[in-house]
Design a protein around this motif. Structure first.
Motif, PDB file in Angstrom:
ATOM      1  N   PRO A  66       0.902  -1.364  -0.271  1.00  0.00           N
ATOM      2  CA  PRO A  66       0.242   0.308  -0.114  1.00  0.00           C
ATOM      3  C   PRO A  66       0.847   1.213  -0.237  1.00  0.00           C
ATOM      4  N   GLU A  67       2.440   1.272  -0.511  1.00  0.00           N
ATOM      5  CA  GLU A  67       3.116   2.061   0.230  1.00  0.00           C
ATOM      6  C   GLU A  67       3.425   2.443   0.906  1.00  0.00           C
ATOM      7  N   GLU A  68       4.591   2.992   1.358  1.00  0.00           N
ATOM      8  CA  GLU A  68       4.678   3.513   2.854  1.00  0.00           C
ATOM      9  C   GLU A  68       3.996   3.781   4.127  1.00  0.00           C
ATOM     10  N   ALA A  69       3.707   5.243   3.211  1.00  0.00           N
ATOM     11  CA  ALA A  69       2.282   5.774   4.102  1.00  0.00           C
ATOM     12  C   ALA A  69       1.779   4.989   4.942  1.00  0.00           C
ATOM     13  N   GLY A  70       1.034   3.634   3.737  1.00  0.00           N
ATOM     14  CA  GLY A  70      -0.037   2.523   4.105  1.00  0.00           C
ATOM     15  C   GLY A  70       0.648   2.197   5.247  1.00  0.00           C
TER      16      GLY A  70
END
Length: 123
Positions: A66-70
């Motif tokens: 989910p990408e690093e932010a997720g």
């Protein structure tokens, strides 16, 4: 699911193929507005041409990206679900149940967080 048909057909392990198909079909069903895309040798889903979530396979697990932010946002919940993670992906072991409620939260988070994003990846 047609966008991922060839990818799914090429998964040798029938249990891995079944699990992957189950997860991808669930995303299709729960998030019909997301667009399926096959890129970088993995199935993924986009919203207004921005990346929302992607999946990849290894011998030991189904990887959810989910990408690093997720990952950062859900790090504690990932661990509570019994999964491990890196800064870019969560690992669902093949012998574990899929926590669909966590997956839904991740996708909802990315859709909301990237609503005004004009690039494929976060900057």
């Amino acid at each position: 699911m047609e966008a991922f048909a060839e990818f799914l057909e090429n998964i040798d392990n029938p249990q891995h193929r079944e699990r992957t198909e189950e997860v991808l079909a669930w995303v299709f069903s729960e998030f019909p507005s997301l667009k399926p895309k096959f890129a970088w040798k993995q199935p993924m889903f986009t919203d207004h041409d921005t990346f929302i979530i992607g999946f990849s396979l290894s011998k030991q697990h189904l990887a959810v990206a989910p990408e690093e932010a997720g990952i950062n946002h859900f790090s504690d919940e990932i661990v509570q679900a019994g999964y491990s993670h890196t800064k870019g992906l969560m690992r669902i072991p093949w012998n574990s149940q899929v926590d669909f409620s966590l997956l839904k939260k991740m996708i909802d988070f990315n859709i909301t967080d990237k609503a005004d994003c004009s690039t494929f990846w976060r900057k």
